[in-house]
Design an enzyme around this catalytic site. Sequence first.
Site, mmCIF file in Angstrom:
data_model
loop_
_atom_site.group_PDB
_atom_site.id
_atom_site.type_symbol
_atom_site.label_atom_id
_atom_site.label_comp_id
_atom_site.label_asym_id
_atom_site.label_seq_id
_atom_site.Cartn_x
_atom_site.Cartn_y
_atom_site.Cartn_z
ATOM 1 C CE LYS A 110 28.993 26.536 61.767
ATOM 2 N NZ LYS A 110 28.245 25.484 62.475
ATOM 3 C CE LYS A 189 37.942 30.048 67.857
ATOM 4 N NZ LYS A 189 37.859 28.946 66.923
ATOM 5 C CE LYS A 192 37.265 21.705 61.198
ATOM 6 N NZ LYS A 192 37.042 22.007 62.619
#
Length: 321
Positions: A110, A189, A192
């Site tokens: 992240k 993959k 969103k």
Amino acid sequence: MRILSGIQPSGTIHIGNYFGMIKKMIESQNDGELFAFIASYHALTSVKDKEFLQKNIFEAAVNFLSLGMDPEKSTFWVQSDVPEVLELYWILSNHTPMGLLERAHSYKDKVAKGIASNHGLFSYPVLMAADILLFDSDIVPVGKDQIQHVEMTRDIAQTFNNTYGDILTIPQHKIDEVVQSVPGTDGAKMSKSYGNTIDMFGTKKGLKKQVMKIVTDSTELDQPKQWQNCNVYTLCKLFMTDDELIQLQKRYATPGEGYGHFKLTLLDKINEHFAPYQERREHYLNNPDEVKEILAFGANKARKIAQEKLKIIRDAVGLNY
Ligand code: ADP
Ligand code: TRP
């Protein structure tokens, strides 16, 4: 056997979420006692917009209820309606080595993607451990990306138990190897954050646009086509029976049809698959008070269990005097 699962209300649900997680979650209501929640506290690590979060929490609840979450049989709630979890999060923080959190792939990924590194994001796995341990969960069904978090939960629970005795249940993760990763319209993959999703409850027009975007090779109409590595075919596999797939393979092998035709077949299948849930979804969308009542009922059930467990934990560590 207690099964626990959480999903973050951080965006529109896509068919990757559905086949990777939600479908199994709903089906697991027949395998054991299901505890399922909308991870609203976790979503605060990425969502900083009030209306967006409110809307997503509500829509996640509507979607789960429409897809067959049974609030009587299972315990279904919004994480932040049971704030006891935050007390356990703090207690567990004191049994979580910094090194353990520093090794978390999800945190590192992240931050690498540009999400601001703050304490909430860093300590995210401790809150997830609290979710799991507060309810004495035996099994935690997760996607591949979440396995490490369940392993960390086990480590934290062991450390706690070594100090205070056998208080916390050590959970196991469960992963479905068959549908680990649903590809997106570009073949990567579906996620969103990659803008390659096919929504579960999109409008007819929006859904068509997404399906038509699926990347294929450029074999001409009058040539036979390969189904083996085709993204359209891979997605069709999620919706079709074996017989239907054999028929589709024949269509690929026979010149005359193009990928546009196969995409329309896929589109029909997606619409057909989710149609039975659309009516219930409309009902809940139009009756928000009913949804809120169901969530309050679920939070109440969850809270009773959470308070009992927390009392045992508070006793063990010496907070009750
Ligand atoms: P996204 O990647 O769209 O942000 P999340 O990370 O919020 O999705 O995932 C929510 C749940 O859905 C997780 O259990 C995750 O493993 C599962 N999931 C997400 N994308 C896929 C996919 N493409 N295939 C299978 N499962 C997926
Ligand atoms: N971190 C999970 C995800 O992003 C969501 C989650 C939060 C969760 N707490 C949990 C999943 C507890 C299982 C158990 O998908």
